[in-house]
Design an enzyme around this catalytic site. Structure first.
Site, PDB file in Angstrom:
ATOM      1  N   THR A  71      47.202  62.904  56.520  1.00 53.05           N
ATOM      2  CA  THR A  71      47.860  64.196  56.395  1.00 53.05           C
ATOM      3  C   THR A  71      47.037  65.249  57.112  1.00 53.05           C
ATOM      4  O   THR A  71      45.827  65.103  57.251  1.00 53.05           O
ATOM      5  CB  THR A  71      48.063  64.580  54.913  1.00 53.05           C
ATOM      6  N   HIS A  92      40.067  54.265  43.098  1.00 52.11           N
ATOM      7  CA  HIS A  92      38.888  53.438  42.852  1.00 52.11           C
ATOM      8  C   HIS A  92      39.186  52.190  42.022  1.00 52.11           C
ATOM      9  O   HIS A  92      38.310  51.357  41.842  1.00 52.11           O
ATOM     10  CB  HIS A  92      37.776  54.274  42.208  1.00 52.11           C
TER      11      HIS A  92
END
Length: 87
Positions: A8, A60
């Site tokens: 982005t 994560h």
């Protein structure tokens, strides 16, 4: 099929530092920020240099933080030395 990472760019909106939010079910997002001329220490003096920040967020549960940092380092190295991508 679905993607695993998004790139982005908030630079055109003037952002110089961002924290991009991961789009589920993807596992990472890389945010490219605005390029600016900033002072850079070359070892003897400050010189003007075009610089920009790149921000990354990782899930994560899927990607270890160290591996994410290695990805970010590789992206930065390719952007700073684009001719290396041709080798």
């Amino acid at each position: 099929s679905c993607s695993t990472i998004t790139i982005t760019s908030l630079g055109p909106l003037g952002a110089i530092a961002t924290t991009p939010i991961i789009n589920h079910p993807e596992v990472a997002i890389v945010g490219v920020n605005r390029m600016q001329i900033r002072p850079f220490w070359d070892g003897t003096e400050f010189v003007p240099r075009k610089m920009m920040n790149i921000s990354c967020s990782f899930d994560h549960r899927v990607i270890d933080g160290a591996l994410g940092a290695q990805l970010l380092e590789a992206i930065v190295n390719h952007l700073e030395n684009p001719s290396g991508m041709l080798a």
